[in-house]
Design an enzyme around this catalytic site. Structure first.
Site, PDB file in Angstrom:
ATOM      1  N   LYS A 170       0.840  -1.198   0.000  1.00 56.82           N
ATOM      2  CA  LYS A 170       0.000   0.000   0.000  1.00 56.82           C
ATOM      3  C   LYS A 170       0.875   1.247   0.000  1.00 56.82           C
ATOM      4  O   LYS A 170       1.913   1.287   0.682  1.00 56.82           O
ATOM      5  CB  LYS A 170      -0.923  -0.017   1.217  1.00 56.82           C
ATOM      6  CG  LYS A 170      -1.955   1.107   1.256  1.00 56.82           C
ATOM      7  CD  LYS A 170      -2.855   0.946   2.480  1.00 56.82           C
ATOM      8  CE  LYS A 170      -3.881   2.056   2.581  1.00 56.82           C
ATOM      9  NZ  LYS A 170      -4.761   1.892   3.762  1.00 56.82           N
ATOM     10  N   SER A 202      -9.639   1.942   2.995  1.00 52.47           N
ATOM     11  CA  SER A 202      -8.790   2.707   2.105  1.00 52.47           C
ATOM     12  C   SER A 202      -7.771   1.859   1.335  1.00 52.47           C
ATOM     13  O   SER A 202      -7.137   2.346   0.399  1.00 52.47           O
ATOM     14  CB  SER A 202      -8.025   3.765   2.907  1.00 52.47           C
ATOM     15  OG  SER A 202      -7.186   3.155   3.877  1.00 52.47           O
ATOM     16  N   SER A 211      -9.934  -0.497   7.184  1.00 49.80           N
ATOM     17  CA  SER A 211      -9.381  -0.281   5.844  1.00 49.80           C
ATOM     18  C   SER A 211      -8.685  -1.488   5.229  1.00 49.80           C
ATOM     19  O   SER A 211      -8.308  -1.445   4.063  1.00 49.80           O
ATOM     20  CB  SER A 211      -8.407   0.906   5.859  1.00 49.80           C
ATOM     21  OG  SER A 211      -9.120   2.112   5.988  1.00 49.80           O
TER      22      SER A 211
END
Length: 487
Positions: free
Chosen positions: A77, A152, A176
């Site tokens: 990420k 996210s 997330s």
């Protein structure tokens, strides 16, 4: 490389038996990403040359037969800093930020001989639940490219679900990792707060953030968490608790396990198809020899308002460093120092980030601190106590990961309150610092439904044991998307 037909064990066997090299596997992974990511948009940056060099180094050393992660490519990420590879947190503010060091989890993956292949898309500064607040692109859900992948960590979840990689790292502040895992039909784990070092994770809310893995299966997930867990002198909140081998207890046997199902988790606002999938999952656990009882977590209904006060307050403090002076985006044609601050932040941050900074700054201000921040912190303690009371009698808590399946791109982005409520079932776990995991548990109109497992602090082993038993008793994890939405 067809990652839909491979897991870590089968890839490891091929590497050990020299049926392929890490270099060949890495090149095949990049070829797969280039072919599939045109439809998915999971990646923001890739480091093909560096990754192939890493893979060659692993091949030169030789694949350790006892290390299932050696030579395996992994995606990361884009809020986890990577030396010499752009780390943007999907924000214009950090569009050209090139870190000079690696996050601790990146170092640990390198020690495990994994190959970092690139950075995945996300909601800007991890603020969002659909990956639509990214400053650069909107990631699509591989099961239906008109739907969001969640957020996210939507890029990491979509990359695994689309078969672009076998594993990826995400971060979880209020759901997330687990919510996008649910939306994409993969396994996603938020470890206990402190289990994994946050050093090198661009901070959103420091008392809530945790890094964790995405994989297609539970065993693979446990293996990656093995590698990234442990105490870190760079992070004073990382725990000195011993890290067990999370793969050791994956026998499929959960006879005698006591599982709690909070009545609040199947209440108003949870889709009928999601409830049905969870009720079927309950029957599966009972057939496996576990007992499942209904319990109550009465203060969980306050989780969303508590979270958005506390997380936004911490964010307003953490993001004050992005001021247009030291690094990051700087506005042009400014007339004064105040102009630098105001315009750099106004132009560099997106709407959702600015909304949360404003909310947090208001909550911390002199006239409202006691009414909002202090009260939210007190209610957080009540939420923690609810979990503690249930765990006095039960080994595990289960329920839906999200109240619904993936929604249409563009449907909710203009309605922040509806978007915030999407994390109603995951947020309490972060507030209490507990480990949580989402595993595939069914489908609704062709879209995945996730089952959330919640364990006691530092008892990820029990969570993995139950998740693995459920996975072995069902076939949901074997289903794969047909890119383009024909599911």
């Amino acid at each position: 490389m067809d990652y839909f037909k491979q897991d870590l064990s089968s890839l490891h066997d091929s590497l050990v038996n020299k049926e392929m090299s890490s270099e060949e596997l890495t090149k095949a992974t990049f070829a797969e990403i280039k072919a599939r990511d045109l439809k998915i948009s999971a990646f923001l940056a890739m480091n093909e040359e560096m990754a192939i060099n890493q893979a060659k180094a692993v091949d030169a050393t030789g694949i350790d037969a006892n290390n299932v992660l050696a030579g395996i490519p992994i995606a990361v990420k884009d809020n986890i800093v990577t030396k010499d590879l752009t780390t943007t947190a999907a924000s214009k503010m950090l569009e050209n930020f090139n870190p000079i060091y690696d996050a601790t989890v990146i170092e640990k993956m390198r020690q495990a001989q994994m190959v970092t292949i690139g950075k995945t898309n996300m909601d800007e500064f991890a603020m969002g639940g659909s990956t639509e607040t990214s400053a650069f692109k909107t990631t699509k859900n591989p099961w239906d490219t008109t739907k969001v992948p969640g957020g996210s960590s939507g890029g990491s979840a979509a990359a695994v679900a689309a078969g672009e990689v076998v594993a990826a790292l995400g971060s979880d502040t209020g759901g997330s990792i687990r919510q996008p895992a649910s939306f994409n039909g993969v396994v996603g784990t938020k470890p206990t707060y402190g289990r994994v070092s946050r050093y090198g994770l661009i901070a959103f809310a420091s008392s809530l953030d945790q890094i964790g893995p995405f994989t297609r299966g539970v065993k693979d997930n446990a293996a990656v968490l093995n590698a990234i867990s442990g105490n870190d002198s760079h992070d004073s909140t990382s725990s000195a608790q011993a890290v067990p081998d999370f793969t050791a207890g994956l026998t499929g046997d959960i006879k005698g396990m006591k599982i709690a199902l909070p009545k609040e988790y199947l209440g108003e606002g949870v889709d009928a198809d999601v409830k049905e999938a969870i009720q079927k999952a309950v029957k599966t656990f009972e057939e496996l020899g576990a007992t499942v009882d209904e319990v109550s977590l009465p203060n969980s209904k306050y989780g969303v308002p508590v979270y958005y006060i506390l997380a936004s307050s911490e964010a307003s403090s953490n993001l004050q460093r992005f001021d247009g002076i030291r690094y990051g985006f700087r506005a042009q044609d400014v007339k004064s120092l105040e102009d630098v601050y105001v315009r750099s932040r106004s132009e560099g941050f997106g709407d959702e980030v600015k909304r949360r900074i404003m909310l947090g700054t208001f909550s911390l201000s002199a006239g409202t601190y006691d009414v909002f921040f202090k009260k939210a912190a007190q209610v957080r303690t009540l939420i923690c106590n609810d979990f503690r009371n249930v765990f006095n009698d039960y080994d595990l808590i289960i329920g839906p990961t999200a109240p619904n399946t993936a929604f249409n791109i563009g449907d909710k982005i203009e309605d922040p309150i509806t978007m915030y409520m999407n994390d109603i079932l995951t947020i309490p776990v972060n507030l209490a610092g507990l480990p949580g995991m989402s595993v595939p548990a069914g489908f609704s109109k062709g879209l995945p439904v996730g089952l959330q497992l919640i364990a006691k602090s530092f008892d990820e082993a029990t969570m993995y044991r139950a998740g693995y038993a459920f996975e072995q008793a069902t076939d949901f994890h074997k289903e794969v998307p047909t890119l383009g939405g024909q599911n």
